[in-house]
Every structure is written in structure tokens, then in C-alpha cells.
Write a protein that holds these residues in place. Structure first.
Motif, mmCIF file in Angstrom:
data_model
loop_
_atom_site.group_PDB
_atom_site.id
_atom_site.type_symbol
_atom_site.label_atom_id
_atom_site.label_comp_id
_atom_site.label_asym_id
_atom_site.label_seq_id
_atom_site.Cartn_x
_atom_site.Cartn_y
_atom_site.Cartn_z
ATOM 1 N N THR A 157 0.912 24.731 6.110
ATOM 2 C CA THR A 157 1.932 23.691 6.047
ATOM 3 C C THR A 157 1.534 22.670 4.977
ATOM 4 O O THR A 157 2.384 22.082 4.335
ATOM 5 N N THR A 211 1.426 14.307 7.475
ATOM 6 C CA THR A 211 2.479 13.421 6.953
ATOM 7 C C THR A 211 3.555 13.128 7.995
ATOM 8 O O THR A 211 4.112 12.036 8.042
ATOM 9 N N LEU A 212 3.844 14.107 8.840
ATOM 10 C CA LEU A 212 4.844 13.949 9.896
ATOM 11 C C LEU A 212 6.205 13.468 9.389
ATOM 12 O O LEU A 212 6.749 12.458 9.859
ATOM 13 N N CYS A 213 6.740 14.189 8.420
ATOM 14 C CA CYS A 213 8.111 13.896 7.990
ATOM 15 C C CYS A 213 9.025 14.082 9.203
ATOM 16 O O CYS A 213 8.844 15.019 9.979
ATOM 17 N N PHE A 270 11.950 15.103 9.742
ATOM 18 C CA PHE A 270 12.831 16.265 9.889
ATOM 19 C C PHE A 270 12.027 17.544 10.090
ATOM 20 O O PHE A 270 12.585 18.594 10.371
ATOM 21 N N CYS A 271 10.702 17.477 9.938
ATOM 22 C CA CYS A 271 9.908 18.695 9.734
ATOM 23 C C CYS A 271 9.353 19.264 11.039
ATOM 24 O O CYS A 271 8.481 18.668 11.671
ATOM 25 N N CYS A 287 0.227 19.264 9.638
ATOM 26 C CA CYS A 287 0.336 18.391 8.472
ATOM 27 C C CYS A 287 0.371 16.946 8.943
ATOM 28 O O CYS A 287 1.170 16.600 9.812
HETATM 29 S S1 SF4 Z 1 7.714 18.423 5.103
HETATM 30 FE FE1 SF4 Z 1 6.331 18.975 6.795
HETATM 31 S S2 SF4 Z 1 4.682 20.087 5.815
HETATM 32 FE FE2 SF4 Z 1 5.750 18.975 4.191
HETATM 33 S S3 SF4 Z 1 4.671 17.021 3.977
HETATM 34 FE FE3 SF4 Z 1 6.311 16.684 5.452
HETATM 35 S S4 SF4 Z 1 5.394 17.039 7.469
HETATM 36 FE FE4 SF4 Z 1 4.046 17.938 5.928
#
Ligand code: SF4
Length: 545
Positions: free
Chosen positions: A281, A240-242, A244-245, A238
């Protein structure tokens, strides 16, 4: 032969489509265990893909093993029957290999239970040539296998597609247990806890182009959480690279399975079901998601998706889902304020979220699941108020659309405490103390209880504590894991009696530079980068894309 247990296995097999049963003679026998009940394990596409991979090799027979249901457990215990495989009801301890697929930390308890039920010594150091070689793979093993490492002869660290060919080759060719482990310890992505030598272990991953058949539900059964739904993985990773993820940081780079391959496996399953679930994901980040959905609609599939990122939500993606009759969707605002959302690196504002939820309801989706977290770094009271406010505003949209339709749906917030995950920028951050977490959860519970059409669910604090310990624990936790799994002590007592400080493991902040139990795993992300992301989060800065 135990008639009750054999009968139960045969009944399950009779309801399946796609079961593979092979004779054992002269073959390498692999018992593939999902450390949870059949009902849960059969919805896991990774587990199913490994089952298919091994059974396609002529000189390997692979049979499934699950944690027995409660009444089966009673019967195993009463009759002293050793745990049986599903396909041929053979004792698991007679197989050459016992391979676990671990996707959820608390399932590590069930790994111990399965070893005990099978009559296989729980500790690797107590096994010999007469026992199966016990190995584990799956996402949890490439985040942090340390709490269960003393129970494993071998850990496969990385994506199955990259590891299975080498693993299979060595398992078939090396003469004995020691030779197999010696050889695999030299290969990328394999960790032999008893022989650990290298300071760094590189996680193996599938290439940039996902040119493998996509993992899917190759065995269909009505007895799963996703009853008779054909599940197929469409992409991995994914962008976005949150912060915590674990999935974002550990499945890089983002890769999409080829549309044609997905359509091919879907076409094969269509005669058995008209329901398909797209798993990823980030489903909407598949580079050809719209043509893929159109192709599936042309086959007459009802399409559902695991969850969608806000940035992917658009009418052309929602319409095929809605037109196929799906009424429920899941999205993840995670938090209630723009400030905290930027801290976690999810770059979407409340106003943008509300635009997207309005779009969702306007395209005919009636029920919406909202994934939310509490206890994140820098969280303040106003962030909890922000969650209540945001859920309330989304509920207003749901009610307005429901009234127009004459049928009001449900809003389903699912609230989870933050748990630090290895290999992410928040790996150093301690979990919130239970008293503070309970106060925040209570506030949310009260607020949601006053909102009709909102059915919130909250994860159990007991499970969260265990999950957090297994997420960041080291090998000293293994005896605790065994005692808790056997019901000899609860977690707090087992930790105390082992001389371990639960608070220090899960609630304390770790400092970057401190040695981490999983620090030897190279997931392709430089520690300095994770550290700088953590610094930016604490400074509430938004990293440029
Ligand atoms: S939580 Fe994980 S899978 Fe969801 S948008 Fe953020 S990085 Fe992507």
C-alpha cells in the motif's frame, strides 16, 4: 477429455516456473479460484501465497482455477465440459473445497460465472454434501461480503496469514460440511452466512511483526500483466490514512516484512528473472526500504514499485529505481487543490508535489502516472480546474527534462470517480450523480486532449456503477449479481425488476448511526472515530497527525 481445453491448460503449465502438481489420492482437494482470467490472476501475490501455503501441507492438494479466456469459454459451452482446474485438468466440482480470492468488486460477477461453469449451484442454500464447500477471502470480503454472502458457504474475513491455519485445521479434521461450518462459525474472522449469530465479527489480522514469508510470485509465467516480473509484498498498511482509502483503514497497523526474508525469496527467484516489483500500500514507508533496495540491486535486479507516496520520495529511494533502468513511476496527487487534498487527509500541497515531481524527473524517470479522483466530498468546480492546472505544471517539468535528454516521456493521468468504501470515514458519502460526474470527466478529457505528451485514461462509468453497488450493497443485491453475471439483464433492469432502488444504494448520503450492511465487521476502527473524521472532512479541517 476435451483436447482443446486440456491442451490450453498444458501449454500454460509448460510456460510456468514453480508449478506444484501433486497426486490427489487421500488428500483434501482444494480448488483455488481467482475470479478473472489467468493473465490477471497470476499477478496477484496474495493468491499465489495461498497456493503455496496449501500445497506445502502434505495432505492437501491445491490447484488453480481461473475464468476461461473467450475462446475457451466457447469451447466449454459447445462441448458442455464442466470447468477444469489448471494443474491436472480435473473437474472443479469434484474438489472438496472451492476457495475464491476476491480483490476487486466487479470480479464478484465472475464468481457466479465460475460456479455456473463448474456446475456448482450458485446459492449456498442449494448445495449439499456432494458439492464443494464454497468459500471466499481477500480484501473485498473483509470490506463488505454481503452482496455475495448468499452464494458463499463461508467467508474468511481478514488477512490470510491469520486465517489459514485455523481454516486448514478445521477443513481437514471436521467430518462433514455442517460440522466444518459450525466449528468455523465459532472462530475469529469466519462468517458463515447461513448461521450468522454474532452481532459483531472481528476481522483477523497478521500480528504486529510481519514475521511470515512475504507473499510473492511463487509461480512465474510470461503470460501475465507483469510478464516474468517477480513481485513481492514488502509491507502492509499505510500511515497516511486518506479518508477514502480502504487499504489505509483496513490494513492497520502498518507492518513491514523483514528485509532478510524479502531478500531470501528474491534470491531464490533471481535465477529465473532479473525484474522485481515491490508491492505494498505504501512501498516507501517500509522502515528499511533503502537497504532493501541496495540488497536487490546487488543481486542485479531491475527494481520497480507499485506507487510511491510523495512524503517518501527522496533521491536515495529514486536512484536505485532509476539506475536499474526503470523509466516509469506512479504517484497519487488524487486532487488538484490543497483544500480538497486536506479534506481527504492527504497532507501534501501542490507546491510540495511539484518539488517531488521535479526530483523524479531529475533522477532519470521519464514517464509519470498520476492517480486522480473526482466526485469527492466538498468538491467544487475550482478543484477540477486545479487538476488541469497541476497536470499542466507537471507536464512543463516533464517537457523541460525531456528536451534536455533529447527524449520526452509521457504523463499518464488516470482518473477514477470516488466510490464509497466500507470501513472508511467516507463510507457514508454517496457517489456523485452520473450527469455531474460525466460533466467533470468531459472537462478533464478536453483539457488533457489539448496537452501533447499527456495520455489520460478514464474508468468506464458502467463498471464504476457496478463496483459502487457491490461496495456498499447488502444481501438483496445477490439475485441481481446472479442475473447480471448470467447476462439475463443489465444492472439497471435487474435492480428495477428486483424492486431495488439503485440511486438509494449508491448516490444517497447515509447518516452515521444508520445501520450499514457491513456494520457487523469490526476492523479495529471505532465507528465514532470514522464519524469524527468524516465530520472533520466536511468541515475541511485537517486532523493533527
Ligand atoms: S491512498 Fe491509501 S495507500 Fe495511498 S497514501 Fe492514502 S492511505 Fe496511503
Amino acid at each position: 477429455m476435451n483436447h482443446f481445453l486440456v491442451g490450453r491448460h498444458k501449454k500454460r503449465l509448460a510456460s510456468e516456473i514453480g508449478t506444484i502438481v501433486k497426486p490427489h489420492g487421500g488428500k483434501l482437494r482444494v480448488a483455488l479460484a481467482y475470479p478473472n482470467r489467468y493473465h490477471v490472476g497470476m499477478s496477484n501475490v496474495g493468491f499465489q501465497a495461498v497456493y503455496k501455503f496449501w500445497n506445502e501441507i502434505p495432505d492437501i492438494v491445491c490447484e488453480r482455477v481461473f475464468l476461461p479466456d473467450a475462446d475457451e469459454l466457447e469451447e466449454y459451452s459447445r462441448s458442455r465440459t464442466p470447468l477444469l482446474s489448471l494443474e491436472t485438468q480435473s473437474p472443479v466440482r469434484d474438489f472438496d473445497v472451492l476457495a475464491f480470492s476476491i480483490t476487486f468488486e466487479p470480479d464478484e460477477l465472475n464468481l457466479v460465472r465460475i460456479l455456473d461453469l463448474a456446475g456448482v449451484p450458485a446459492l449456498a442454500s442449494e448445495r449439499d454434501e456432494r458439492d464443494p464447500l464454497v468459500l471466499a477471502g481477500g480484501p473485498i470480503t473483509f470490506l463488505n461480503p454481503e452482496p455475495m454472502a448468499p452464494l458463499l458457504d463461508l467467508v474468511a474475513i481478514g488477512e490470510a496469514e491469520a486465517l489459514l491455519p485455523t481454516l486448514t485445521d478445521v477443513l481437514r479434521s471436521a467430518s462433514n460440511r455442517a460440522a466444518k461450518l459450525e466449528r468455523l462459525a465459532e472462530e475469529e474472522g469466519f462468517y458463515v452466512p447461513s448461521l450468522r449469530r454474532a452481532s459483531t465479527l472481528v476481522r483477523a489480522k497478521m500480528g504486529k511483526r510481519a514475521d511470515f514469508p512475504p507473499p510473492a510470485t511463487y509461480v512465474l509465467t510470461p503470460s501475465t500483466e507483469m510478464s516474468n516480473k517477480f513481485l513481492v509484498e514488502v509491507s502492509r498498511g499505510c500511515p497516511t490514512l486518506c479518508r477514502f482509502c480502504w487499504a489505509g483503514y483496513n490494513y492497520l497497523p502498518k507492518r513491514s516484512f523483514e528485509v532478510q526474508r524479502i531478500l531470501d525469496v528474491a534470491r531464490g527467484a533471481r535465477q529465473h528473472t532479473d525484474q522485481i516489483g515491490l508491492v505494498s500500500t505504501a512501498v516507501g514507508a517500509h522502515k528499511e526500504i533503502v537497504p532493501l533496495m541496495e540488497g536487490l540491486r546487488e543481486m542485479g535486479y531491475r527494481i520497480s514499485v507499485s506507487s510511491l507516496r510523495f512524503e517518501d520520495l527522496r533521491a536515495e529511494l529514486l536512484d536505485p529505481i532509476s539506475r536499474s533502468g526503470e523509466k516509469t513511476l506512479a504517484v497519487a496527487p488524487e486532487v488538484g487543490t490543497d483544500r480538497l487534498r486536506f479534506v481527504i487527509h492527504k497532507r501534501v500541497t501542490n507546491e510540495q508535489i511539484l518539488e517531488k515531481t521535479e526530483l523524479i524527473f531529475s533522477r532519470g524517470i521519464e514517464n509519470l502516472k498520476l492517480y486522480l479522483m473526482v466526485g469527492l466530498p466538498t468538491e467544487r468546480d475550482e478543484d477540477i480546474d486545479g487538476i488541469i492546472d497541476l497536470v499542466g505544471r507537471i507536464r512543463e517539468q516533464l517537457l523541460a527534462h525531456g528536451r534536455k535528454r533529447g527524449r520526452v516521456g509521457r504523463l499518464i493521468p488516470s482518473v477514477n470517480p470516488f466510490i464509497p468504501k466500507p470501513g472508511t470515514p467516507f463510507q457514508w458519502h454517496g457517489m456523485e450523480k452520473p450527469s455531474l460526474l460525466a460533466r467533470k470527466m468531459q472537462k478533464l478529457k478536453k483539457a488533457f486532449a489539448r496537452m501533447p505528451n499527456v495520455d489520460a485514461n478514464f474508468k468506464s462509468a458502467r463498471l464504476e456503477t457496478l463496483q459502487a453497488l457491490l461496495s456498499v450493497g447488502d444481501q438483496r443485491v445477490a439475485p441481481v449479481l446472479i442475473r447480471v453475471a448470467r447476462g439475463e439483464a443489465d444492472l439497471k433492469r435487474a435492480m428495477k425488476e428486483a424492486g431495488l432502488d439503485l440511486d438509494a444504494y449508491i448516490y444517497s448520503e447515509r447518516s452515521p448511526g444508520e445501520s450499514l450492511p457491513w456494520g457487523y465487521i469490526d476492523n479495529g476502527m471505532k465507528p465514532e472515530l470514522l464519524e469524527s473524521q468524516y465530520d472533520k472532512a466536511r468541515a475541511a479541517a485537517l486532523t493533527p497527525a
